[in-house]
Design an enzyme around this catalytic site. Structure first.
Site, mmCIF file in Angstrom:
data_model
loop_
_atom_site.group_PDB
_atom_site.id
_atom_site.type_symbol
_atom_site.label_atom_id
_atom_site.label_comp_id
_atom_site.label_asym_id
_atom_site.label_seq_id
_atom_site.Cartn_x
_atom_site.Cartn_y
_atom_site.Cartn_z
ATOM 1 N N HIS A 118 -24.442 32.754 159.062
ATOM 2 C CA HIS A 118 -23.195 33.127 158.386
ATOM 3 C C HIS A 118 -23.378 33.263 156.878
ATOM 4 O O HIS A 118 -22.550 33.854 156.201
ATOM 5 C CB HIS A 118 -22.071 32.137 158.720
ATOM 6 C CG HIS A 118 -22.148 30.811 158.031
ATOM 7 N ND1 HIS A 118 -22.618 29.673 158.641
ATOM 8 C CD2 HIS A 118 -21.791 30.437 156.778
ATOM 9 C CE1 HIS A 118 -22.543 28.660 157.802
ATOM 10 N NE2 HIS A 118 -22.049 29.096 156.660
ATOM 11 N N ASP A 148 -26.379 30.099 164.762
ATOM 12 C CA ASP A 148 -26.088 30.204 163.332
ATOM 13 C C ASP A 148 -27.338 29.973 162.485
ATOM 14 O O ASP A 148 -27.300 29.274 161.470
ATOM 15 C CB ASP A 148 -24.984 29.225 162.923
ATOM 16 C CG ASP A 148 -24.400 29.565 161.554
ATOM 17 O OD1 ASP A 148 -24.470 30.739 161.159
ATOM 18 O OD2 ASP A 148 -23.895 28.651 160.870
ATOM 19 N N SER A 229 -24.245 25.288 153.124
ATOM 20 C CA SER A 229 -24.699 25.881 154.380
ATOM 21 C C SER A 229 -26.134 26.374 154.265
ATOM 22 O O SER A 229 -26.471 27.123 153.349
ATOM 23 C CB SER A 229 -23.794 27.056 154.765
ATOM 24 O OG SER A 229 -22.510 26.612 155.071
#
Length: 376
Positions: A118, A148, A229
């Protein structure tokens, strides 16, 4: 007025209880030195206290030093990842977002970085910001939406080192961990937060560009913020035990961050490096999820509510076609697992099926159940 007086009384009672607790601790310490012990006994007690306090201080200092060493060694291997996309109104690329990444492998003049899908999804161009602030262009090697994860390639620069990956099989609740990343962008690059493992083997529902899915994750209360992230979750040996991927964002929620376990990261990244994609079992059918079209009043009217996946088309030469699956079949079970949605189908195929397996599919054909053998 009465209500305010009552509220004040509650506050004072709370303060009074807290004050009493401190008083009790003080009395206990005082009494330890002022009983009927002899001077020699008192001296032994004092010496023992001093020794214990000294040992505790040494232990705290040693732990702090270890943390500093781990952070100093690991931080240069945690990078920034910048996603550039098309400006909505102008003919130019603009920065769409910033995340983090971890140096995974150095292979000659090529260095590979793991990050979250992402972070780089829909990017036209990608840059990696190194520990010293230098930005270098990055090439996307492969990505997997459902886990992911994504792998980037950059040119090797002297001094680049991959972070070692550890195991999560022996992790325990309460174990100390460190998160390193770039919360809120590169202005706060290489930010370090510390916490504990607060949950093992968690499953978190997520929405992806390929539909709904569930991530298997570790839970931590180390602060994980936007920009973290793709960053590293480390144990106190300086090993990566997870790639930070998401948090639960709510005004009423604190300390709920999640990381993809290291074993899954390594499995996915190694396959992306080898093949550029993650190969998963495919039936070779296009299906319609009947639960989305079920009449909610059918059961009340005494009619059967049919759920499952209706086969809309079968790809020639596919596993489904070789097993004899036809358009109009309704997939109800794979082995003994009920199939009521696309998520059920994906979950079974991606997690329970390996190459060489034979799976028994129970389907409804002309309202009668039949079984087909799927050879993977």
């Amino acid at each position: 007025m009465a209500k305010e007086t009552g509220k004040l009384a509650v506050q004072l009672i709370g303060a009074g209880v807290l004050g009493s607790a401190f008083t009790l601790i003080g009395v206990t310490q005082f009494d330890l030195l002022n009983t009927n012990h002899s001077d020699e006994q008192n001296k032994e007690v004092v010496d023992q206290q001093v020794k214990q306090q000294s040992e505790q201080a040494t232990q705290v200092n040693h732990t702090t030093q270890n943390l500093s060493d781990i952070i100093a060694k690991a931080s240069p291997s945690v990078v920034g990842v910048v996603n550039y996309g098309q400006h909505p109104f102008q003919q130019q690329t603009v920065e769409q977002g910033v995340g983090s990444g971890v140096i995974y492998k150095v292979d000659g003049d090529k260095t590979y970085i793991v990050t979250n899908n992402h972070v780089i999804e829909q990017a036209m161009n990608i840059e990696v910001s190194l520990h010293d602030g230098e930005r270098v262009p990055a090439k996307l090697i492969g990505t997997d939406v459902l886990t992911d994860l994504a792998v980037l390639e950059i040119a090797t620069i002297d001094g680049m080192e991959p972070l070692p990956f550890g195991e999560t099989t022996n992790l325990q609740m309460g174990q100390d961990v460190i998160a390193i990343g770039n919360p809120l962008g590169l202005n706060l690059s290489s930010t370090v937060t510390k916490g504990i493992i607060s949950g093992l083997d968690r499953t978190v529902p997520v929405e992806t560009s390929q539909g709904n899915w569930e991530l298997n994750v570790l839970q931590t209360d180390a602060a994980i913020n936007p920009g973290n992230s793709g960053g590293a979750l480390l144990n106190l040996q300086g090993e990566v035990i997870g790639i930070n991927t998401l948090k639960i964002a709510s005004e009423k929620v604190e300390g709920l961050g999640f990381a993809i376990p290291s074993e899954e990261v390594q499995t996915v990244v190694d396959e992306l490096l080898e093949n550029g994609e993650l190969k998963r079992p495919m039936l070779g059918v296009r299906v319609i999820d009947l639960s989305q079209y079920a009449n909610p009043y059918a059961a009340l009217q005494g009619r059967e509510v049919i759920t499952g996946l209706s086969v809309d088309s079968v790809e020639p030469g596919s596993i489904a076609q070789k097993a004899g699956m036809q358009r109009g079949d309704i997939i109800k079970k794979l082995n003994d697992v009920e199939i009521e949605s696309m998520y059920d189908l994906r979950k079974f195929l991606y997690r329970d099926v390996k190459e060489g397996d034979v799976v028994t599919a129970t389907v409804l054909r002309n309202e009668k159940p039949i079984q087909l053998q799927l050879q993977f």
